[in-house]
Scaffold this active site. Structure first.
Site: not given
Length: 794
Positions: A201, A255, A580
């Site tokens: 990520d 994220h 996600s």
């Protein structure tokens, strides 16, 4: 050299399967795919092969990568050592580099210089390099080159919505963990201990107190060092670049930390907001493959996948990708190969579901990983009874909460009266010259977003706001925006109740709040943003399962709460919505399953998750939700497994081949009526690992909903046994025949084979099945022929 391939013919519908839907976007065009070439160019339509400008590409070599060669040799029962497999790869790399160096002098710009960015040998045999575009055709002639791909930009699957969190909560993933029963598994000792999870990520804030104790290492493929920290607020300040790009993404990222909090959060932060993830005792490894603004190169993603396999990850999560519905994208090849190497790979389906079917993105469209869609969980939303004094008239209403403030205890509203002030659409100008302190604003839905109406009411000094629906017969406003310091208590009324009050509202009117109760919203609904299948070319069922991905609470770096909180992790949490957020739930569950049974293969984990998935609350077709919403307790406890082997597109020798995909679905793929009636067979291997025989009744249910066609109208049936018995400790085969006349309407069909235990009606397994019926001819392309694909209309 050792060369092994999956020796099956490739069966495709003519015209490159464009019939599978006109909604496909971004599929690669194979440039110069002559039958006699050793390499095929998978490059975009606008790729200018005559330009002398430098371009970044990924070159795949003919020899199988080491881990894949070993897996294939084991599957075929042949002998191959790790040393021999690696030697074969090394030899192919050496031959390629010799050819490259002989034709290219890197010290002279005029002699076609090149730069090697990455070298891959473990799950992808090839290199990522930069060179002038007009040298690519020459490169394709090299003996060892199999295929050449564009090194396209890959982005995180950006959350649809993100909300700040400053509310005391339990040390759980506030809603999803208890709803899935994961907290019960934690009590039983299933916490992921001994399992390695790799998060590919934007990096991870490994200083976060909820991640610090489980973080074990990783690598940064953006900065090429061993420090996979997120792009920080300080990094942005030093960069001289805009804080936000054209897509609204910030330079600094969070994220990967949010994803890691879901997979591995420990809840150890000294904060009322600390959360515990799905596998809090698993080892966390971070592979930073996306940099500032949440984007990176395909070559870096492949490098991250390869390193995660080398480092011995048991599970990896990729909440990233492109919107390309393409099963043979480079990231898809790499994830397939990682699965073949024994790693459970979990991917997000994508957030393009509002565009309908065929929106699954790569690598979520790859055959072997587990692709995950997003669902919601039920919430309890407070409600008040209320009464209104409107001059001489008295009316009643049922208020449902839209938003709440952490600065106001809702229970304090009970039996309290407030003056009610009409503010129309609740625009800024609607509050002009109105004294609102301590009063309740009364508004109608429309023109402005709910949060804007709430913000305007708060700015005016109002104690709260009521917004009634402007649509007759539709009930309350269909929104709950949660809690924040930025809100004031905000409520909904139906059109019928609200309009009646509005017609009588006058100066001095009052509202009295009555009893406080709650209404439970419907859970297990598919998020509208969740990308749908089927997969281009294969008509495969993707996603396989769905998991909570709406308003998921997890960890974020400290600077996300504001620059004044840098280093202070009390408020380092956020609610986010997207696939996600769903994918890491499944990655964590896979870790729990491996702790419970270390012998499980990636295919068995995927199959068990599908077999035990729960039916959704509303009707969806199999290409939208796969088998349904994951049930981790059942996946661990079940002693049954219903598994088929379908053909998935993959890239190996001679570019395109079929890879056996052992899964919990029956995919008949694309079939054609041109030769005549349809009769296709698939077999399910049904295993009972329990101590007692089990007998099941078998039913078939076609689902004609949201784009799948009614089977009965075309005379389509799925024929299988009406009942089966599986002895203890044994495996049986159950055949399923798809039968339909040549007059069958072209389009998608699908449904479920449902197995119900005769002795225990609560034990039910649902196996999704699907197909695409075409009126075009099926083209059988032998291994050795490249596939020539054209870009379908978008």
């Amino acid at each position: 050299m050792h060369r092994t391939s999956f020796s099956k013919p490739v069966s495709l519908v003519a015209l490159s399967l464009c019939m599978v839907g006109s909604s496909f976007t971004g599929s690669p065009t194979l440039v110069k795919a002559e039958q006699d070439k050793s390499a095929t160019l998978l490059l975009p339509d606008d790729f200018d092969l005559s330009s002398n400008e430098d371009v970044s590409i990924i070159v795949e070599l003919e020899e199988l990568p080491q881990k894949v060669a070993l897996a294939v040799a084991e599957e075929e029962g042949t002998s191959l050592s790790e040393e021999d497999a690696q030697q074969a790869v090394d030899e192919s790399q050496e031959i390629f580099m010799n050819e490259l160096n002989e034709s290219v002098n890197p010290t002279s710009r005029s002699a076609n210089p090149f730069t090697i960015e990455h070298t891959y040998t473990t799950i992808f045999n090839g290199v990522a390099l930069t060179l002038p575009a007009n040298k690519i055709a020459e490169l394709a002639e090299y003996d060892e080159v199999k295929a050449i791909y564009n090194d396209e930009i890959v982005e995180l699957i950006k959350p649809i919505e993100e909300k700040s969190v400053d509310e005391p909560i339990e040390a759980l993933m506030a809603d999803s963990i208890p709803y899935l029963g994961v907290n019960d598994l934690h009590i039983d000792g299933f916490t992921g201990e001994g399992i390695k999870i790799g998060v590919l990520d934007t990096g991870v804030d490994y200083n976060h107190p909820d991640l610090k104790s489980v973080y074990k290492g990783g690598y940064d493929f953006v900065d090429n060092d061993d420090d996979p920290m997120e792009a920080t607020y300080e990094d942005w300040q030093a960069s001289g670049l805009p804080e936000f790009n054209a897509n609204g993404s910030s330079y600094y990222t969070s994220h990967g930390t949010h994803v890691a909090g879901t997979t591995n959060g420990t809840g150890e932060n000294d904060s009322e907001y600390a959360v515990t993830g799905v596998a809090p005792d698993a080892d966390l490894y971070a592979y930073r493959v996306l940099g500032p603004y949440g984007s990176g190169a395909t070559s870096g993603v492949i490098a991250g996948i390869e390193q995660s396999v080398v480092d011995g990850m048991d599970v990896i999560n990729l909440s990233l990708g492109s919107a390309t519905n393409n099963p043979i994208a480079p990231t898809g090849i790499a994830t397939n190969n990682a699965v073949l190497a024994g790693v459970t790979v979990v991917t997000s389906a994508g957030n393009s579901g509002r565009s309908g079917l065929y929106t699954i993105g790569a690598p979520g469209s790859a055959a072997l990983p587990i692709s995950v869609g997003a669902s919601n969980v039920p919430l309890t939303i407070p409600e008040f009874s209320s009464s209104y004094s409107l001059g001489e008239e008295q009316l009643n209403g049922d208020l449902r909460l839209i938003a709440e403030s952490y600065e106001t205890n809702l229970e304090e509203f009970t039996d309290e009266s407030f003056e009610l002030v009409d503010v129309g659409l609740a625009r800024v100008q609607d509050f002009a010259d109105k004294e609102m302190d301590g009063k309740i604003a009364y508004s109608v839905r429309g023109e402005l977003a709910f949060v804007d109406k709430i913000a305007n009411a708060k700015a005016s000094g109002a104690a709260g706001i009521i917004i009634y629906n402007n649509l007759p017969g539709t009930g309350h406003n269909p929104v709950y925006v949660g809690a924040s310091r930025a809100y004031i208590p905000s409520f909904s009324l139906t059109y019928e109740q609200g309009k009646a009050i509005a017609d009588l509202l006058q100066e001095g009117s009052t509202i009295t709040f009555g009893d406080l109760s709650g209404t439970v919203t419907t859970g297990d609904l598919l998020a509208d943003f969740s990308s749908r299948g089927p997969v281009n070319y294969t008509a495969a069922i993707k996603p396989e399962v769905v998991a909570p991905g709406v308003d998921v609470l997890s960890a974020v770096p400290s600077y996300i709460a504001g620059p004044e909180y840098i280093g202070d992790y009390e408020f380092s949490y956020r609610r986010s919505s997207g696939t996600s957020m769903a994918s890491p739930h499944v990655a964590g569950i896979a870790a729990l399953m491996l702790q419970a049974d270390a012998s499980l293969t990636p295919a068995e984990i995927k199959t068990k998750l599908m077999n035990t998935a729960d039916r959704m609350s509303a009707d969806y077709n199999v290409f939208e939700v796969g088998a349904g919403r994951v049930n981790p307790v059942a996946a661990i406890e079940s002693t049954m497994m219903f598994q088929s082997t379908m053909d998935g597109l993959h890239v190996e020798d001679s570019l395109l081949t079929l890879v056996p995909d052992k899964t919990g679905a029956v995919s008949f793929g694309p079939v054609s009526t041109q030769p005549g009636n349809i009769r296709e067979r698939h077999s399910l291997r049904i295993t009972n690992s329990g101590p007692e025989a089990k007998s099941f009744s078998v039913n078939v249910s076609f689902e004609a909903v949201n784009g799948t066609l009614p089977a009965a109208a075309s005379g389509m049936v799925l024929q299988t046994n009406s009942s089966i018995t599986v002895p203890a400790g044994q495996t049986i085969t159950n055949n399923a025949f798809l039968v339909s006349p040549k007059t069958t309407t072209q389009g998608l069909y699908g449904g479920y084979i449902i197995y119900t235990n005769k002795a225990d009606q609560s034990e039910v397994y649902r196996v999704p099945f699907g197909t695409y019926v075409s009126q075009e001819a099926i083209a059988d392309l032998p291994i050795g022929s490249p596939v020539i694909a054209s870009n379908p209309a978008s």
